[in-house]
Write a protein that holds these residues in place. Sequence first.
Motif, short mmCIF file in Angstrom:
data_model
loop_
_atom_site.label_atom_id
_atom_site.label_comp_id
_atom_site.label_asym_id
_atom_site.label_seq_id
_atom_site.Cartn_x
_atom_site.Cartn_y
_atom_site.Cartn_z
N VAL A 1 0.85 -1.20 0.00
CA VAL A 1 0.00 0.00 0.00
C VAL A 1 0.88 1.25 0.00
N PRO A 2 0.32 2.40 -0.38
CA PRO A 2 1.07 3.65 -0.25
C PRO A 2 1.48 3.89 1.19
N ARG A 3 2.66 4.47 1.36
CA ARG A 3 3.18 4.77 2.70
C ARG A 3 3.09 6.28 2.92
N VAL A 4 2.34 6.68 3.92
CA VAL A 4 2.13 8.10 4.19
C VAL A 4 3.29 8.61 5.05
N PHE B 1 3.21 8.78 9.67
CA PHE B 1 3.33 10.21 9.98
C PHE B 1 2.35 10.67 11.04
N TYR B 2 1.08 10.33 10.89
CA TYR B 2 0.03 10.89 11.75
C TYR B 2 -0.01 10.19 13.11
N GLU B 3 -0.46 10.94 14.11
CA GLU B 3 -0.63 10.37 15.44
C GLU B 3 -1.77 9.37 15.47
N SER B 4 -2.75 9.54 14.58
CA SER B 4 -3.90 8.62 14.55
C SER B 4 -4.40 8.47 13.12
N GLU B 5 -5.06 7.34 12.87
CA GLU B 5 -5.71 7.12 11.57
C GLU B 5 -6.81 8.15 11.35
#
Length: 345
Positions: free
Chosen positions: A111-114, A158-162
């Motif tokens: 999958v793409p990696r953010v 990257f993000y703290e949460s989905e």
Amino acid sequence: MTVSNTLLPTSLVGSYAMPEWLIDRTKLAGRFPPRTRARELWRVAPEYLEEAQNDATLLAIRDQERAGLDIITDGEMRRESYSNRFATALENVDIDNPGTALDRSGHPNPVPRVVGRIRRMHPVEVEDVKFLRANTDRMIKITVPGPFTMSQQAQNDFYESEAEMAMDYARAVNEEVRDLFAAGADIVQLDEPYMQARPQKAEEYGLTALNAALDGITGETAVHICFGYAAIIHERPAGYSFLPQLSACSCKAISIETAQSGLDTSVLETLPDKTIILGVLDLSDMSVETPEIVAERIRRGLEHHPAEKIVVAPDCGLKYLPRAIAFGKMKAMADGAAIVREELR
């Protein structure tokens, strides 16, 4: 723009069967829908691919018109999957070094990696809409992957949460939807199949993200929620795990499947204010339904929802069907709708 049938109009959910000369259908069918780019699926050299995709789109448009459909899509002929063309065009998505996420059947998938804040860098499907608008005088619909589903088809580095990531996907989708209507789309459909696959997360933040993607949109919008492609996900549950909750979605229409699953259509009563895009083609069955079989499936929907708020459609996309079968089913769908339409007059 014309709509020949204002009662029980017919439409695809999005995709149509892709020509063998355009894409390697054996490779396509032998894997889960790609989340990263899968350029190896195309049979046409890169310098000729756009022209080939234009030609395939014209064939898809003409087949829909010839079958008698009222609302026309581009057949998604430019896409390796319903979601990856848009999802991989966003800023801070690393597609060269993909991550891994579980698909809806529980298998790991690249999958793409953010790697940073998700942003839309430029319109992705605007030219698709312009091409479609220029080549049919019927109503047109274009599809975009929904923010919740994209958040489930990515590795979050990257993000703290989905939930936070899904909201940035929502902003990107919102910008795209606005541009698609400006380019001539009559209907924009957001594909959110993972709301069915991950109902708890959909409840926690998915619906909020979906409404954010639709915030301020004045055009006619729809949301597609399904059990997965019949060619890949073979078993169907008895009912949806996330459907009545969509009464709180700001979209006008909800696209559901009833044919393969034999869905208890009384669930439609939980969505009284929505137009129902009623799936009436069983895409697991390679035989072409008769118009009367389609008509009976439409009648099952009419037992629990008014005809004025039903659009007749396949269960899901026709992408994986042989082209002759896809056309036959599409024609049977239009003819079945005509039978019921005549009964209602």
